[in-house]
Design a protein around this motif. Structure first.
Motif, short mmCIF file in Angstrom:
data_model
loop_
_atom_site.label_atom_id
_atom_site.label_comp_id
_atom_site.label_asym_id
_atom_site.label_seq_id
_atom_site.Cartn_x
_atom_site.Cartn_y
_atom_site.Cartn_z
N UNK A 36 45.59 86.18 -9.16
CA UNK A 36 44.50 86.09 -8.20
C UNK A 36 45.26 85.71 -6.75
N UNK A 37 44.64 86.18 -5.51
CA UNK A 37 45.05 85.91 -4.31
C UNK A 37 46.39 87.00 -3.99
N UNK A 38 46.62 87.79 -4.68
CA UNK A 38 47.71 88.76 -4.49
C UNK A 38 49.07 87.78 -4.75
N UNK A 65 45.06 79.60 -1.75
CA UNK A 65 44.62 79.93 -0.30
C UNK A 65 43.09 80.36 -0.65
N UNK A 66 42.66 81.03 -1.51
CA UNK A 66 41.34 81.47 -1.80
C UNK A 66 40.25 80.24 -1.75
N UNK A 67 40.72 78.91 -2.05
CA UNK A 67 39.74 77.81 -2.13
C UNK A 67 39.71 77.10 -0.85
N UNK A 106 35.03 87.17 2.17
CA UNK A 106 36.47 87.57 2.49
C UNK A 106 36.96 87.37 3.82
N UNK A 107 35.93 87.81 4.76
CA UNK A 107 36.42 87.40 6.18
C UNK A 107 36.27 86.06 6.71
N UNK A 115 43.19 71.72 4.27
CA UNK A 115 44.38 72.08 3.45
C UNK A 115 44.10 71.80 2.01
N UNK A 116 44.61 72.59 1.23
CA UNK A 116 44.62 72.25 -0.36
C UNK A 116 46.27 72.13 -0.85
N UNK A 117 46.36 70.82 -1.37
CA UNK A 117 47.59 71.04 -2.01
C UNK A 117 47.39 71.21 -3.77
#
Length: 412
Positions: free
Chosen positions: A72-74, A220-222, A232-233, A279-281
């Motif tokens: 996921x997320x490339x 990152x997607x989260x 997406x944008x 942010x997400x850790x």
């Protein structure tokens, strides 16, 4: 649910489809770490019983969800490349059936949990039984979008360039859901994507609030796609920063990118450009899923170090912080015996690792060194993640959106 999959197979037989092949991705992540055979054995028995009157249904290939296909997320397109070669081209170690494949791979890869098991292909007389060919129909049996998007792109994009597909079979491809409403991916789907409006990001954007979002690739997607309602944008006024994740097993580098995320957050705070930052850790979740206790303790220590730096920057900026989680994971690294509540043990006496999310309540911490104790949070019977948007809005001096759940902020 697996009952949905069974219903699809039953209906395919009723519709006169002569052959069904299932490409099985093993979990061991949101279920016990070596529970694959609890699903595979009865499912293969179900398929065998259904296979009569000219109808033939079998598992054709598979592997661990963290090893093939479900990137996921490339973050790691090599996983999808490997999955394509397994599911579409029929390339990989061959076994007589999926049960034999799981047993055989466990024997040759001792200690490997289901999510990390290598690929396998089911074959008769050396020939794969389920390569994907022109004229086939392919249904991606997944409701959640993040790990369905990349393999869907491989099936649908004519000018696809992420890896060499070798050949692109002309198939009718469909998803259980449209996994990305902005990209219209896939074009055919069973359930329309939910229309999620008036998210915190959208509401703050309309109010002219500059926002900063940051995480490493694994999450990152989260803080972007999911945060904004499967969009997406960006909304106007948003800045996104992605820190590339390392492509290594998480237990081998449990600190992940906590330090780099903190660097980005501190720089954004010091810039003075943003009123709200998120942010997400990823450490507690991604390392928690590995079932490795020592790695998990190191992961949490890394986040502790990062938070100490980040909160100092919040203080310097004259701000406050909310600290929470969307679910538990590293808080419970061993399966618990249902009767004694003590850690469950394997036959060899070792503790049975827990890789799934826990159901424990998560904390919501208000970090505040600016109000002199005037700000607080209230606990309610229904307090949860849905209250954070209104709480954040109130901290910023704004009213919540009328559709949101109540704020938990209290003032003295």
């Amino acid at each position: 649910h697996i009952d949905h999959l069974k219903a699809l197979v039953v209906q395919a037989k009723a519709e006169g489809v002569p052959t069904v092949r299932i490409h099985a991705l093993l979990d061991g992540r949101d279920v016990p770490e070596t529970s694959a055979l609890e699903y595979v054995v009865p499912f293969e028995a179900f398929l065998a019983e259904l296979s009569s009157g000219g109808f033939d249904a079998r598992i054709a290939s598979g592997g661990g969800r963290q090893y093939i296909t479900m990137d996921r997320y490339d973050a790691n397109w090599a996983m999808v490349d490997k999955g394509w070669h397994v599911h579409v081209l029929g390339e990989g170690p061959q076994f007589a059936n999926a049960t034999a494949a799981v047993e055989g791979l466990r024997a040759t890869h001792p200690g490997t949990i289901d999510q990390d098991l290598p690929e396998f292909v089911i074959a008769d007389n050396g020939q794969p039984i389920g390569t994907i060919e022109d004229g086939d129909s392919v249904v991606f049996f997944n409701f959640r979008g993040d790990r369905a998007i990349e393999i869907s792109r491989a099936f649908e994009e004519a000018d696809f360039a992420k890896f060499d597909r070798v050949r692109m079979p002309k198939v009718t491809y469909a998803g259980m859901l449209q996994y990305d409403g902005d990209l219209k991916l896939p074009a055919r789907f069973l359930v329309a994507p939910p229309a999620i409006r008036n998210t915190m990001g959208e509401w703050f954007s309309q109010a002219g609030i500059a926002q900063f979002a940051c995480s490493e690739t694994q999450k990152f997607g989260h803080v972007t796609y999911f945060w904004n309602g499967n969009r997406s944008g960006k909304f106007e006024g948003e800045t996104w920063q992605e820190v590339p994740s390392d492509v290594v097993p998480f237990e081998q580098r449990p600190w992940m990118k906590a330090a780099e995320i903190t660097d980005a957050m501190v720089a954004a705070l010091q810039s003075g450009q943003y009123k709200t930052l998120r942010c997400n850790f990823a450490n507690g979740d991604m390392v928690g899923h590995t079932g490795n206790f020592r790695a998990a303790t190191m992961a949490i220590e890394a986040v502790d170090l990062a938070l100490a730096r980040l909160l100092a920057a919040v203080d310097a900026a004259g701000g406050v912080a909310l600290i929470t989680a969307d679910h538990g994971n590293a808080d419970e690294m061993y399966e618990l015996d249902k009767k004694t509540k003590a850690p469950a043990q394997n036959q060899d006496g070792s503790f049975k690792a827990k890789t799934a999310h826990t159901l424990n309540p998560v904390p919501l911490i208000l970090y505040d060194n600016v109000s002199g104790g005037q700000l607080g949070l209230k606990q309610t019977d229904t307090a949860g993640l849905s209250n954070i948007a209104a709480t954040t809005a109130n901290l910023l001096g704004f009213d919540k959106h009328p559709d949101w759940d109540e704020s938990l902020l209290t003032t003295v």
